[in-house]
Design an enzyme around this catalytic site. Structure first.
Site, PDB file in Angstrom:
ATOM      1  N   VAL A 272      -4.015   9.651  -6.959  1.00 51.79           N
ATOM      2  CA  VAL A 272      -3.043  10.353  -6.116  1.00 51.79           C
ATOM      3  C   VAL A 272      -1.691  10.301  -6.824  1.00 51.79           C
ATOM      4  O   VAL A 272      -1.283   9.242  -7.322  1.00 51.79           O
ATOM      5  CB  VAL A 272      -2.948   9.712  -4.722  1.00 51.79           C
ATOM      6  CG1 VAL A 272      -1.886  10.425  -3.874  1.00 51.79           C
ATOM      7  CG2 VAL A 272      -4.300   9.755  -4.024  1.00 51.79           C
TER       8      VAL A 272
ATOM      9  N   LYS B 132      -7.252   5.402 -10.948  1.00 48.77           N
ATOM     10  CA  LYS B 132      -6.074   5.108 -11.766  1.00 48.77           C
ATOM     11  C   LYS B 132      -6.313   3.861 -12.609  1.00 48.77           C
ATOM     12  O   LYS B 132      -5.917   3.795 -13.774  1.00 48.77           O
ATOM     13  CB  LYS B 132      -4.822   4.934 -10.911  1.00 48.77           C
ATOM     14  CG  LYS B 132      -3.552   4.752 -11.759  1.00 48.77           C
ATOM     15  CD  LYS B 132      -2.316   4.660 -10.904  1.00 48.77           C
ATOM     16  CE  LYS B 132      -2.169   3.292 -10.277  1.00 48.77           C
ATOM     17  NZ  LYS B 132      -1.832   2.249 -11.295  1.00 48.77           N
TER      18      LYS B 132
ATOM     19  N   GLN C 103      -5.322 -13.042 -11.538  1.00 53.50           N
ATOM     20  CA  GLN C 103      -5.160 -11.906 -12.456  1.00 53.50           C
ATOM     21  C   GLN C 103      -3.717 -11.667 -12.871  1.00 53.50           C
ATOM     22  O   GLN C 103      -3.404 -10.649 -13.488  1.00 53.50           O
ATOM     23  CB  GLN C 103      -5.773 -10.640 -11.855  1.00 53.50           C
ATOM     24  CG  GLN C 103      -5.127 -10.107 -10.596  1.00 53.50           C
ATOM     25  CD  GLN C 103      -6.020  -9.106  -9.879  1.00 53.50           C
ATOM     26  OE1 GLN C 103      -6.976  -9.475  -9.216  1.00 53.50           O
ATOM     27  NE2 GLN C 103      -5.698  -7.833 -10.020  1.00 53.50           N
TER      28      GLN C 103
ATOM     29  N   LEU D  35       0.807  -1.218   0.000  1.00 54.89           N
ATOM     30  CA  LEU D  35       0.000   0.000   0.000  1.00 54.89           C
ATOM     31  C   LEU D  35       0.844   1.273   0.000  1.00 54.89           C
ATOM     32  O   LEU D  35       1.981   1.300   0.465  1.00 54.89           O
ATOM     33  CB  LEU D  35      -0.931  -0.004   1.212  1.00 54.89           C
ATOM     34  CG  LEU D  35      -1.847  -1.233   1.355  1.00 54.89           C
ATOM     35  CD1 LEU D  35      -2.816  -1.038   2.509  1.00 54.89           C
ATOM     36  CD2 LEU D  35      -2.604  -1.520   0.064  1.00 54.89           C
ATOM     37  N   HIS D  36       0.227   2.345  -0.532  1.00 54.02           N
ATOM     38  CA  HIS D  36       0.846   3.661  -0.608  1.00 54.02           C
ATOM     39  C   HIS D  36      -0.235   4.715  -0.389  1.00 54.02           C
ATOM     40  O   HIS D  36      -1.374   4.396  -0.023  1.00 54.02           O
ATOM     41  CB  HIS D  36       1.551   3.845  -1.949  1.00 54.02           C
ATOM     42  CG  HIS D  36       0.705   3.495  -3.141  1.00 54.02           C
ATOM     43  ND1 HIS D  36      -0.436   4.189  -3.489  1.00 54.02           N
ATOM     44  CD2 HIS D  36       0.815   2.497  -4.063  1.00 54.02           C
ATOM     45  CE1 HIS D  36      -0.974   3.669  -4.569  1.00 54.02           C
ATOM     46  NE2 HIS D  36      -0.251   2.638  -4.944  1.00 54.02           N
TER      47      HIS D  36
ATOM     48  N   HIS E  31      -3.749   4.239  -1.842  1.00 55.59           N
ATOM     49  CA  HIS E  31      -4.644   3.370  -1.064  1.00 55.59           C
ATOM     50  C   HIS E  31      -5.153   4.103   0.181  1.00 55.59           C
ATOM     51  O   HIS E  31      -6.300   3.918   0.593  1.00 55.59           O
ATOM     52  CB  HIS E  31      -3.918   2.098  -0.641  1.00 55.59           C
ATOM     53  CG  HIS E  31      -3.454   1.249  -1.793  1.00 55.59           C
ATOM     54  ND1 HIS E  31      -2.159   1.272  -2.243  1.00 55.59           N
ATOM     55  CD2 HIS E  31      -4.121   0.370  -2.573  1.00 55.59           C
ATOM     56  CE1 HIS E  31      -2.033   0.421  -3.254  1.00 55.59           C
ATOM     57  NE2 HIS E  31      -3.210  -0.136  -3.483  1.00 55.59           N
TER      58      HIS E  31
ATOM     59  N   GLY F  99      -9.830   2.893  -6.940  1.00 53.85           N
ATOM     60  CA  GLY F  99      -9.091   4.032  -7.451  1.00 53.85           C
ATOM     61  C   GLY F  99      -9.361   4.283  -8.925  1.00 53.85           C
ATOM     62  O   GLY F  99      -9.487   3.347  -9.724  1.00 53.85           O
TER      63      GLY F  99
END
Length: 301
Positions: free
Chosen positions: A194, A167, A73, A45-46, A49, A165
């Site tokens: 972000v 993104k 995946q 995580l960053h 997240h 997100g």
């Protein structure tokens, strides 16, 4: 230092912890009705997240985050093995955002009989863009998201939201389509991208970039910003100019740069390169920078 969330590794533990917290929350509401938010992640995580968890915390009484590296995946076993697993740091980050419960199941808990014989098919929407580059990726992603949405469903009557997100724009579009088409009783919430101070979209994969590769990767947000500035001025979009910008960058191997409808992800019906840009669109980009594959996008209009 923040308190760590409760850790659940089985559905039974998650369900019991969630029910207890929801009952407490319902008791504090005059209407007796609480809400629960789910933040699905694969860990590593960053701050991106953290934004998901913070958005969930602001809107819900109970917040659950999941940490599960989904083998379905990953087309490349080495990519699966390399994916960062940083559970202790992840728990600290989620605790600092006010997450109540972290569900971190083993693969055998999620897929007790081995790989599932029946999966969610992503259909035509999942076969383009990222799906064309990574065949089967979205079938695996939607299958686990469907399971996680079931795991996170409130065990007593409550509003239910899940946070993803922006993104991963194609994934978000697919999750919204799946929830609508299969009648999942959940509101899907998209949370803005972000970015680092230099503009690079945060990703768990960024840690694998060298300093030189990180610098080279900045051409991705720069090319998207170039198109957005034109869209904001209602000018024709200089897609060829954006492509040239990317192709001139060292260490960057472009997969695609597409301007599409934000819901269907179909290429725009009008020729936005010859006429003034109007309406809404999504500019999507994917490229390998050194050995690392990165994606990014920006809303136009």
């Amino acid at each position: 230092m923040s308190n760590r969330p409760q850790l659940a590794t089985t559905y039974a533990e998650l369900n019991a912890a969630s029910a207890e917290l929801l009952r407490e929350a319902a008791g504090r509401h005059h209407a007796g009705h609480a809400s629960q938010g789910l933040v699905p992640t694969m860990g590593g995580l960053h701050a991106g997240h953290a934004a998901l968890a913070t958005a969930a915390r602001q809107a819900n009484d109970v917040v659950i985050a999941t940490i599960f590296v989904n083998p379905l995946q990953f087309g490349d076993a080495a990519d699966l093995e390399r994916y960062p697993r940083t559970v202790d740091a992840d728990l600290d980050l989620l605790g600092s955002c006010g997450v109540d419960i972290v569900f971190a199941p083993a693969v055998g808990e999620v897929y007790p009989g081995g790989e599932p014989m029946v999966r969610v098919a992503s259909g035509p929407l999942g076969g383009k863009l990222e799906g064309a580059s990574r065949p089967g990726h979205f079938d695996g992603a939607l299958t686990v998201v469907a399971k996680l949405l079931h795991y996170g469903m409130p065990p007593i009557p409550a509003d239910y939201r899940a946070y993803f997100g922006k993104k991963d724009a194609q994934q978000l579009a697919l999750v919204r389509r799946m929830a609508a088409d299969l009648n999942f009783p959940v509101e899907i919430v998209g949370v803005p991208i972000v970015r680092d101070k230099d503009g690079l979209a945060l990703s768990s994969r960024n840690r694998f970039l060298s300093a030189e590769e990180h610098e080279a990767a900045l051409v991705l947000p720069r090319s998207l910003r170039y198109l957005k500035e034109q869209a904001d001025r209602h000018e024709p979009l200089d897609i060829e100019g954006a492509l040239a910008m990317i192709k001139s960058a060292r260490l960057v191997e472009l997969d695609y740069l597409e301007v599409v409808d934000p819901v269907s992800l179909e290429p725009l019906a009008f020729n936005c390169q010859d006429t003034p840009f109007t309406g809404e669109a999504l500019a999507l980009i994917a490229a390998k920078v050194g050995p690392v594959r990165l994606i990014d996008n920006v809303d136009l209009g």
